[in-house]
Every structure is written in C-alpha cells, then in structure tokens.
Design an enzyme around this catalytic site. Structure first.
Site, PDB file in Angstrom:
ATOM      1  N   ASP A 159      31.937  55.651 -54.836  1.00  0.00           N
ATOM      2  CA  ASP A 159      32.388  56.688 -53.921  1.00  0.00           C
ATOM      3  C   ASP A 159      33.555  56.110 -53.118  1.00  0.00           C
ATOM      4  O   ASP A 159      33.909  54.939 -53.267  1.00  0.00           O
ATOM      5  CB  ASP A 159      31.208  57.070 -53.013  1.00  0.00           C
ATOM      6  CG  ASP A 159      31.581  58.088 -51.955  1.00  0.00           C
ATOM      7  OD1 ASP A 159      32.146  59.132 -52.316  1.00  0.00           O
ATOM      8  OD2 ASP A 159      31.303  57.839 -50.766  1.00  0.00           O
ATOM      9  N   MET A 167      26.612  65.678 -46.201  1.00  0.00           N
ATOM     10  CA  MET A 167      27.680  64.778 -46.650  1.00  0.00           C
ATOM     11  C   MET A 167      27.419  64.287 -48.063  1.00  0.00           C
ATOM     12  O   MET A 167      26.294  63.974 -48.445  1.00  0.00           O
ATOM     13  CB  MET A 167      27.804  63.586 -45.703  1.00  0.00           C
ATOM     14  CG  MET A 167      29.006  62.696 -45.995  1.00  0.00           C
ATOM     15  SD  MET A 167      30.578  63.570 -45.879  1.00  0.00           S
ATOM     16  CE  MET A 167      30.655  63.866 -44.120  1.00  0.00           C
ATOM     17  N   HIS A 171      29.781  71.788 -48.923  1.00  0.00           N
ATOM     18  CA  HIS A 171      29.363  71.254 -47.627  1.00  0.00           C
ATOM     19  C   HIS A 171      29.466  72.346 -46.553  1.00  0.00           C
ATOM     20  O   HIS A 171      28.531  72.535 -45.750  1.00  0.00           O
ATOM     21  CB  HIS A 171      30.268  70.073 -47.274  1.00  0.00           C
ATOM     22  CG  HIS A 171      29.824  69.264 -46.110  1.00  0.00           C
ATOM     23  ND1 HIS A 171      29.795  67.889 -46.128  1.00  0.00           N
ATOM     24  CD2 HIS A 171      29.406  69.607 -44.861  1.00  0.00           C
ATOM     25  CE1 HIS A 171      29.372  67.437 -44.954  1.00  0.00           C
ATOM     26  NE2 HIS A 171      29.144  68.467 -44.163  1.00  0.00           N
ATOM     27  N   ARG A 178      28.720  67.236 -57.041  1.00  0.00           N
ATOM     28  CA  ARG A 178      27.461  66.594 -56.715  1.00  0.00           C
ATOM     29  C   ARG A 178      26.449  67.614 -56.191  1.00  0.00           C
ATOM     30  O   ARG A 178      26.847  68.578 -55.550  1.00  0.00           O
ATOM     31  CB  ARG A 178      27.694  65.532 -55.637  1.00  0.00           C
ATOM     32  CG  ARG A 178      28.657  64.435 -56.034  1.00  0.00           C
ATOM     33  CD  ARG A 178      29.069  63.654 -54.805  1.00  0.00           C
ATOM     34  NE  ARG A 178      29.907  62.513 -55.167  1.00  0.00           N
ATOM     35  CZ  ARG A 178      30.556  61.779 -54.280  1.00  0.00           C
ATOM     36  NH1 ARG A 178      30.471  62.062 -53.001  1.00  0.00           N
ATOM     37  NH2 ARG A 178      31.283  60.752 -54.672  1.00  0.00           N
ATOM     38  N   ASP A 219      27.063  56.152 -50.592  1.00  0.00           N
ATOM     39  CA  ASP A 219      26.390  56.104 -49.294  1.00  0.00           C
ATOM     40  C   ASP A 219      25.688  57.412 -48.939  1.00  0.00           C
ATOM     41  O   ASP A 219      25.179  57.548 -47.825  1.00  0.00           O
ATOM     42  CB  ASP A 219      27.395  55.765 -48.184  1.00  0.00           C
ATOM     43  CG  ASP A 219      28.452  56.847 -48.021  1.00  0.00           C
ATOM     44  OD1 ASP A 219      29.161  57.142 -49.002  1.00  0.00           O
ATOM     45  OD2 ASP A 219      28.574  57.414 -46.915  1.00  0.00           O
ATOM     46  N   ALA A 232      27.083  68.229 -38.872  1.00  0.00           N
ATOM     47  CA  ALA A 232      28.170  68.071 -39.831  1.00  0.00           C
ATOM     48  C   ALA A 232      27.850  67.016 -40.876  1.00  0.00           C
ATOM     49  O   ALA A 232      28.265  67.132 -42.036  1.00  0.00           O
ATOM     50  CB  ALA A 232      29.466  67.707 -39.099  1.00  0.00           C
ATOM     51  N   ALA A 258      34.801  57.297 -49.131  1.00  0.00           N
ATOM     52  CA  ALA A 258      34.494  57.152 -47.702  1.00  0.00           C
ATOM     53  C   ALA A 258      33.063  56.671 -47.497  1.00  0.00           C
ATOM     54  O   ALA A 258      32.117  57.227 -48.055  1.00  0.00           O
ATOM     55  CB  ALA A 258      34.702  58.473 -46.970  1.00  0.00           C
ATOM     56  N   LYS A 315      33.464  69.524 -50.528  1.00  0.00           N
ATOM     57  CA  LYS A 315      33.665  70.020 -49.174  1.00  0.00           C
ATOM     58  C   LYS A 315      33.405  71.524 -49.052  1.00  0.00           C
ATOM     59  O   LYS A 315      32.900  71.989 -48.023  1.00  0.00           O
ATOM     60  CB  LYS A 315      35.065  69.665 -48.686  1.00  0.00           C
ATOM     61  CG  LYS A 315      35.285  68.155 -48.568  1.00  0.00           C
ATOM     62  CD  LYS A 315      34.245  67.512 -47.642  1.00  0.00           C
ATOM     63  CE  LYS A 315      34.399  66.004 -47.556  1.00  0.00           C
ATOM     64  NZ  LYS A 315      33.349  65.296 -48.276  1.00  0.00           N
TER      65      LYS A 315
END
Length: 271
Positions: free
Chosen positions: A11, A48, A55, A159, A185, A44, A13, A52
């Site tokens: 990944d 994650m 999300h 994902r 992460d 928020a 970030a 996006k």
C-alpha cells in the site's frame, strides 16, 4: 537460488509514506464541512483502505452523517450526493498529499533489500490517479519507484476485492498468488490480499490503525504503544492478516519466515 517470495505488493499511505496515514483525514472532514455536515477524524478513519468514492459512500451510511446531510441538503445521501462530495474531496486530497509524503522509517531500506533478493515491488492504493500524479514524482525523487501502480478507479471494483491484486500479478509477471505478499495498514487492504490468495502482513503502528504521526507515537509510553498495538493486531488478524508487525521496517524477518513456509509447501489459505 531464487527467492521463493516473488513479489511484495505494498500500500502507500501508512505503509510506505505518511506515518499515521494523515493526508486524507483533513480532506474528508473539509469536504463534508463544505456541504454543512460535520464529521470527526475518527469517523473519517473508519472506512480507510477503500477506494475514496466507496469511502465517502460508507461515511454517508453512518446514521449521524446521513441525518446531518438530510438536514443540511434536504435530500438523501444517494449516488448524486456521493458524486458531489467526491468532486470536492479529490482536489483537496491531491492538494495536501505531498505535505505528508515523508517516507516511513525503514521503508527505503526494506524495499532495497527486497530488490536485492530479486523480489518484485508492486503497489496498490485507495488513492485515485489524480492524487497519485502528485505523489509519484515526490516519491521517485526520494528513491521509491515501485514496479507497478494500481489505483482506485482503475478497475471495476476495488478493495476488499482482489482485482487490483490481479492486475498487479499481471503487471509484475508473477504467480502463483501464494508466492506473493500484500503489506497494508488497513482492514480492506488486508482483505484484498486475502481475496487474491496472497500472504498478508498488517501494520499496527505506522498507519491508519493508530492514526498518529511519528512524533505523536514517539511521545507515547511503551505501555500506551502496546495497547494500540494489541488493538490493531486484533483487528488486522480478524481481517485475515497472516502476520502483524509495527511497520514496514520490521518486514524482512517475515519474508524470511515466509520463504521457509513456501519452500515447505504451505499456502496462505491453509492457515
């Protein structure tokens, strides 16, 4: 003799750059604020790892957010609402992404060591191409250029489905999936590795699970860090992680262990 691990797909970030995965957080909060809806950083962070747009959809299903949207906008949080927030969010995230582009300690050394063993370096991300267009040259200038990049929106689904991983296998020319490792992460990021049939390594402290900058993490006591590690480990294992480590700096012993397991004929779906 070639390494039994053929590829490691990282990944971005919270994994390679941006300790604490902080770049998207302010952008999500600000995007919703512009429509009269207040969300917290904790809210928020919840979805994650998803693309996006997905999300934003997930945030809109939160009862408080959905109710606030109706009150502010006079309509349901539907696909049109998602499009409106997304159109605001992406430029906001692209604008700040390079402010959080510092490499996570040990990332470059780990990648160099993997390359030295002949292991391909792949990457998938919940970021869009527009956001990554800002981050890629900064990362390259700092010494990180993975062998491929698959972004949210490149394929029909992101994902936690496996399609971005399948594209990575094709880009990198590696197979079977059981000779590849996904490092992430987030729970959806681990989920995409599981869905693709890879070994998976979760990161407990460097990314979204902790959500702290490196300086904030360093200020915690060992007991406080242990509590965060324990909570993150529980969640990442529940998502399917085969291993959980603090950060990418701790990855090489895992790769050694996986090499032994692959040589012994073990497969990730046998765990």
């Amino acid at each position: 003799m070639s390494d039994p691990v053929k590829a490691v797909i990282f990944d971005w970030a919270g994994t390679i750059v941006d300790f604490g995965s902080r770049a998207p957080m302010g952008a999500f909060v600000e995007a919703f604020r512009r429509f009269g809806v207040d969300i917290t950083i904790a809210e928020a962070r919840g979805p994650m790892g998803l693309a996006k747009r997905d999300h934003i959809r997930a945030l809109g299903t939160l009862p408080g957010v959905e109710a606030a949207w109706r009150a502010a906008q006079g309509s349901a949080f539907d696909d049109a609402a998602i499009d409106r927030v997304y159109a605001v969010f992406v430029p906001l995230n692209a604008e700040v992404v390079t402010d959080y582009a510092d490499f996570i300690p040990g990332a470059l050394d780990t990648v160099a060591a993997l390359r030295g063993r002949g292991i391909r370096i792949g990457s998938t991300t919940g970021y869009t191409r527009e956001i990554m267009a800002r981050l890629l040259p900064v990362a390259a200038a700092g010494g990180y250029s993975p062998d491929n990049l698959v972004c949210a929106g490149d394929l029909a689904a992101g994902r936690p489905g496996p399609l971005m991983m399948y594209r990575s296998f094709a880009d990198l020319g590696v197979w079977p999936a059981s000779a590849c490792v996904k490092v992430d992460d987030t729970e959806p990021g681990i989920g995409e590795g599981v869905a693709a049939g890879c070994w998976t390594v979760g990161l407990a402290l460097s990314g979204n699970m902790a959500g702290l900058s490196r300086a904030e993490m360093d200020r915690l006591s060992s007991r406080q860090q242990a509590a965060i590690r324990e909570d993150a480990t529980t969640k990442l294992i529940a998502a399917g992680a085969d291993y959980v480590i603090d950060s990418v700096a701790d990855l090489l012993p895992v790769i050694d262990d996986l090499g032994d397991r692959i040589r012994a004929g073990e497969r990730p779906d046998a765990n």
